[in-house]
Design a protein around this motif. Sequence first.
Motif, PDB file in Angstrom:
ATOM      1  N   LEU A 261       0.809  -1.224   0.000  1.00  0.00           N
ATOM      2  CA  LEU A 261       0.000   0.000   0.000  1.00  0.00           C
ATOM      3  C   LEU A 261       0.840   1.270   0.000  1.00  0.00           C
ATOM      4  N   PHE A 262       0.353   2.267  -0.713  1.00  0.00           N
ATOM      5  CA  PHE A 262       1.010   3.571  -0.695  1.00  0.00           C
ATOM      6  C   PHE A 262       0.756   4.236   0.664  1.00  0.00           C
ATOM      7  N   ASN A 263      -0.479   4.186   1.137  1.00  0.00           N
ATOM      8  CA  ASN A 263      -0.795   4.678   2.487  1.00  0.00           C
ATOM      9  C   ASN A 263      -1.015   3.464   3.384  1.00  0.00           C
ATOM     10  N   ARG A 264       0.090   2.979   3.941  1.00  0.00           N
ATOM     11  CA  ARG A 264       0.056   1.728   4.682  1.00  0.00           C
ATOM     12  C   ARG A 264      -0.438   1.929   6.111  1.00  0.00           C
ATOM     13  N   THR A 265      -1.527   1.253   6.473  1.00  0.00           N
ATOM     14  CA  THR A 265      -1.907   1.155   7.889  1.00  0.00           C
ATOM     15  C   THR A 265      -2.194  -0.325   8.131  1.00  0.00           C
ATOM     16  N   GLU A 266      -1.964  -0.772   9.345  1.00  0.00           N
ATOM     17  CA  GLU A 266      -2.167  -2.191   9.638  1.00  0.00           C
ATOM     18  C   GLU A 266      -3.618  -2.579   9.399  1.00  0.00           C
ATOM     19  N   GLU A 267      -4.523  -1.635   9.699  1.00  0.00           N
ATOM     20  CA  GLU A 267      -5.955  -1.901   9.542  1.00  0.00           C
ATOM     21  C   GLU A 267      -6.314  -2.165   8.068  1.00  0.00           C
ATOM     22  N   ARG A 268      -5.803  -1.282   7.188  1.00  0.00           N
ATOM     23  CA  ARG A 268      -6.111  -1.488   5.766  1.00  0.00           C
ATOM     24  C   ARG A 268      -5.422  -2.742   5.237  1.00  0.00           C
ATOM     25  N   MET A 269      -4.174  -2.989   5.669  1.00  0.00           N
ATOM     26  CA  MET A 269      -3.468  -4.201   5.234  1.00  0.00           C
ATOM     27  C   MET A 269      -4.318  -5.432   5.552  1.00  0.00           C
ATOM     28  N   GLN A 270      -4.830  -5.446   6.786  1.00  0.00           N
ATOM     29  CA  GLN A 270      -5.606  -6.590   7.248  1.00  0.00           C
ATOM     30  C   GLN A 270      -6.926  -6.714   6.482  1.00  0.00           C
ATOM     31  N   ALA A 271      -7.612  -5.581   6.275  1.00  0.00           N
ATOM     32  CA  ALA A 271      -8.893  -5.602   5.555  1.00  0.00           C
ATOM     33  C   ALA A 271      -8.697  -6.132   4.133  1.00  0.00           C
ATOM     34  N   ILE A 272      -7.590  -5.728   3.512  1.00  0.00           N
ATOM     35  CA  ILE A 272      -7.328  -6.163   2.135  1.00  0.00           C
ATOM     36  C   ILE A 272      -6.962  -7.644   2.095  1.00  0.00           C
ATOM     37  N   ALA A 273      -6.121  -8.065   3.035  1.00  0.00           N
ATOM     38  CA  ALA A 273      -5.754  -9.488   3.096  1.00  0.00           C
ATOM     39  C   ALA A 273      -7.011 -10.343   3.308  1.00  0.00           C
ATOM     40  N   ASP A 274      -7.896  -9.899   4.202  1.00  0.00           N
ATOM     41  CA  ASP A 274      -9.141 -10.639   4.450  1.00  0.00           C
ATOM     42  C   ASP A 274     -10.004 -10.704   3.188  1.00  0.00           C
ATOM     43  N   HIS A 275     -10.110  -9.565   2.517  1.00  0.00           N
ATOM     44  CA  HIS A 275     -10.940  -9.487   1.310  1.00  0.00           C
ATOM     45  C   HIS A 275     -10.399 -10.445   0.236  1.00  0.00           C
ATOM     46  N   LEU A 276      -9.076 -10.494   0.091  1.00  0.00           N
ATOM     47  CA  LEU A 276      -8.480 -11.401  -0.893  1.00  0.00           C
ATOM     48  C   LEU A 276      -8.762 -12.860  -0.521  1.00  0.00           C
ATOM     49  N   ARG A 277      -8.624 -13.173   0.775  1.00  0.00           N
ATOM     50  CA  ARG A 277      -8.877 -14.554   1.207  1.00  0.00           C
ATOM     51  C   ARG A 277     -10.330 -14.947   0.954  1.00  0.00           C
ATOM     52  N   GLU A 278     -11.250 -14.002   1.215  1.00  0.00           N
ATOM     53  CA  GLU A 278     -12.676 -14.272   0.939  1.00  0.00           C
ATOM     54  C   GLU A 278     -12.919 -14.573  -0.530  1.00  0.00           C
TER      55      GLU A 278
END
Lengths: 249, 249
Positions: B105-122
Amino acid sequence: MSDIEIPESHPRYQSLLTRHRIEAGVEKGITSNQGLIAQGRGEAFDYLLGEQTIPSADAAERAAAAHLLLADHPVVSVNGNVAALCPAEVGELAEAVGADVEVNLFNRTEERMQAIADHLREHGVDEVKGLTADGRIPGLDHERAKVDADGIRSADVVVVPLEDGDRAEALGEMDKVEIVVDLNPMSRSAQVATVPIVDNIIRALPNITVHAEELSGASCEELEAIVADFDADDALGAAEKAIRSGGDE
Amino acid sequence: MSDIEIPESHPRYQSLLTRHRIEAGVEKGITSNQGLIAQGRGEAFDYLLGEQTIPSADAAERAAAAHLLLADHPVVSVNGNVAALCPAEVGELAEAVGADVEVNLFNRTEERMQAIADHLREHGVDEVKGLTADGRIPGLDHERAKVDADGIRSADVVVVPLEDGDRAEALGEMDKVEIVVDLNPMSRSAQVATVPIVDNIIRALPNITVHAEELSGASCEELEAIVADFDADDALGAAEKAIRSGGDE
């Protein structure tokens, strides 16, 4: 224009200022998600245009000023992006031509209406219409159609920057002189306008004001000559050519 | 591709689907404000391109597939817009070419990293890299530089769709084969890419997968010939010409 700490001489000053104002608009509940996407579309067209006011846009801005000075009841319509990007500039234009300012949203909620009206007042716009919503634009569904009876409904000249195509079309059918500011010359809003201005609103509104101030002593004949001289199709053609060829007309 | 209730035959199906996925991305904390503006810029360029995969983009997608099949360690980089727009398509491409998937991510936050990882896994991506962040891209400041040591850091071929110019440049300087998907052929990301793909990511990723599946039985010589045949400058020139002239190459 001093709401960010970047010197005006910075090569990306205008772009950074725009970005800053849009972000602040999001925080204040003024700019919607759709507004952010629309902002991006505008950025792309402005980039292709060379981020400059091309001569045909300057001519359109002068014709807009003449129309506004000739009007009996001009109104400047303001949506979320217009309010976020140019609150003071809207007020300056309205004052220069004696126009009303009316908030007019595609996604109308009372909360956003109020936030926008407050934002405009904070930037010197004393009277803000749009909250009464006792008039309708024929041909649009309920929420989209709402306007003030003594505002846009009864205006003879309307400035509708960054307007949705359906509403631009419905307003055009009401026999109003319609001045549209839109960076996409192929958009329906630009296509149906009496005066399409293909320019960034941040440059366009102040430039209409400058023209209006210059023309404030002109006779009706002079103003009518400026209006008659302007050709919407030529202006749209010049703008599309500029975008396709990289900013040169 | 059936997450909205609109028939695929609808003339604006792709555009409505895109809009729906981006809005859902906002609700899930995946798409940022900057991501929405970037989406708008992409829409404008795609509109000028005729919302189609032009022949030079198809050739770039085929060259990308060949590079990915020849790679020792290919990685597909995923940011907020990529995750919102094409989560399943990322997984399908990664599977077709044996690539890792890394959130970046360009604007990296742990929260967004996690939300994106979850979305990909789904959406069927089993292993998602990027959360370890134990490697760095040289030449970028701290937060922007973070990658996984066994992911992008050690990859020989990276797919970076919708990537920021600074990072695309820094990655290019690491001697990686860089495959960029970007609708603006004048962007720095497109300019520095080994293979610039000027196409909507929604069309580009599935088309790279189709080419990869078609080429799965090809010899190294055949794949290398496809790679050698591709000329980045020609592809960028053809794309710019298509945008300037309205979709025809």
